[in-house]
Design a protein around this motif. Structure first.
Motif, mmCIF file in Angstrom:
data_model
loop_
_atom_site.group_PDB
_atom_site.id
_atom_site.type_symbol
_atom_site.label_atom_id
_atom_site.label_comp_id
_atom_site.label_asym_id
_atom_site.label_seq_id
_atom_site.Cartn_x
_atom_site.Cartn_y
_atom_site.Cartn_z
ATOM 1 N N SER A 154 0.856 -8.809 2.212
ATOM 2 C CA SER A 154 1.021 -10.196 1.778
ATOM 3 C C SER A 154 0.100 -11.068 2.628
ATOM 4 O O SER A 154 -0.294 -10.686 3.738
ATOM 5 N N THR A 199 -5.541 -8.305 -0.908
ATOM 6 C CA THR A 199 -4.107 -8.418 -0.651
ATOM 7 C C THR A 199 -3.309 -8.268 -1.943
ATOM 8 O O THR A 199 -3.842 -8.378 -3.047
ATOM 9 N N GLU A 222 -0.267 -10.022 -2.381
ATOM 10 C CA GLU A 222 0.517 -11.236 -2.595
ATOM 11 C C GLU A 222 -0.132 -12.368 -1.814
ATOM 12 O O GLU A 222 -0.556 -12.171 -0.678
ATOM 13 N N TYR A 266 -0.023 -20.069 -7.040
ATOM 14 C CA TYR A 266 0.681 -19.266 -6.037
ATOM 15 C C TYR A 266 1.826 -20.066 -5.433
ATOM 16 O O TYR A 266 1.785 -21.304 -5.429
ATOM 17 N N ALA A 285 7.376 -13.247 2.660
ATOM 18 C CA ALA A 285 6.487 -12.202 2.135
ATOM 19 C C ALA A 285 7.289 -11.039 1.550
ATOM 20 O O ALA A 285 8.328 -10.655 2.072
ATOM 21 N N LYS A 286 6.755 -10.489 0.474
ATOM 22 C CA LYS A 286 7.393 -9.331 -0.166
ATOM 23 C C LYS A 286 7.101 -8.037 0.588
ATOM 24 O O LYS A 286 7.846 -7.068 0.466
ATOM 25 N N HIS A 287 5.999 -8.028 1.316
ATOM 26 C CA HIS A 287 5.530 -6.784 1.915
ATOM 27 C C HIS A 287 5.690 -6.797 3.440
ATOM 28 O O HIS A 287 5.949 -7.838 4.045
ATOM 29 N N ILE A 298 1.728 -8.905 6.979
ATOM 30 C CA ILE A 298 1.395 -10.271 6.572
ATOM 31 C C ILE A 298 0.088 -10.687 7.224
ATOM 32 O O ILE A 298 -0.043 -10.706 8.454
#
Length: 203
Positions: free
Chosen positions: A4, A43, A45, A62, A86-88, A91
């Protein structure tokens, strides 16, 4: 490995006359659009940290996250938002005024971070670290919350409290030029125009 990214555009831009830096144009495009175009292939996200002109930032398509801390606490507010939303698990942080950021920024930071079992990787060039160009593991969020609760605001000092590694991008020194003033922007615009002219002359 999924990454992300949060683009830091929440500053006051006092030396730009208070105009939101990310929305200032370079070669007929807002600075943040240059950044987004470089980040999209790198990336999974993209998030934006902004505190003004929210609808204009939302128009880029976004999520736009506003500081939750009272008063202006600097870039770490954006770090905190990125780590929270963040989803992941990894970062990437970058400023909104870095239109020339390296096309392999995320890859090189992640590779070095994993090879050294680090928590935070920071870009450097010509012997200078650039703390806001960083890749963090999501697991550093609790320590950041504690650091901010103590009233601390220095990005580099917080980063160096972890397993920390710097990644040399001296082959991309131009990527880290600070665009703090109108004069800085004009100088970069002129430099890019000269570069385009040279390419055209040799085509």
């Amino acid at each position: 490995m999924a990454i992300s990214c949060i683009i830091l555009s929440g500053g006051r831009a006092t030396r730009m006359g208070g105009i939101d830096k990310g929305l200032i144009t370079l070669q007929h495009k807002p600075l943040i659009q240059h950044v987004i175009e470089r980040l999209k292939p790198q990336t999974n996200e993209i998030l934006i940290n902004a505190n003004r002109e929210i609808s204009k930032y939302e128009a880029f398509g976004y999520p736009v996250l506003q500081d939750t801390h009272a008063n202006f606490i600097g870039p770490l507010a954006g770090f905190s938002l990125g780590l929270q939303h963040a989803k992941h698990d990894y970062i990437l942080t970058v400023p909104c005024d870095s239109p020339l950021l390296p096309h392999d920024l995320a890859h090189r930071l992640l590779t070095t971070l994993m090879e050294n079992n680090a928590d935070i990787a920071v870009a450097s060039s010509d012997g200078h670290a650039h703390p806001v160009f960083s890749l963090c593991k999501k697991t550093v969020l609790p320590s950041l919350n504690q650091y901010l609760a103590l009233g601390e605001r220095r990005v580099s000092a917080w980063q160096k409290g972890h397993r920390y590694i710097e990644v040399n991008f001296s082959d991309h020194s131009d990527a880290f030029i600070n665009l703090n003033t109108v004069e800085d922007l004009a100088a970069l615009e002129s430099k890019l125009m000269q570069s385009l002219k040279l390419k055209s002359d040799h085509a």
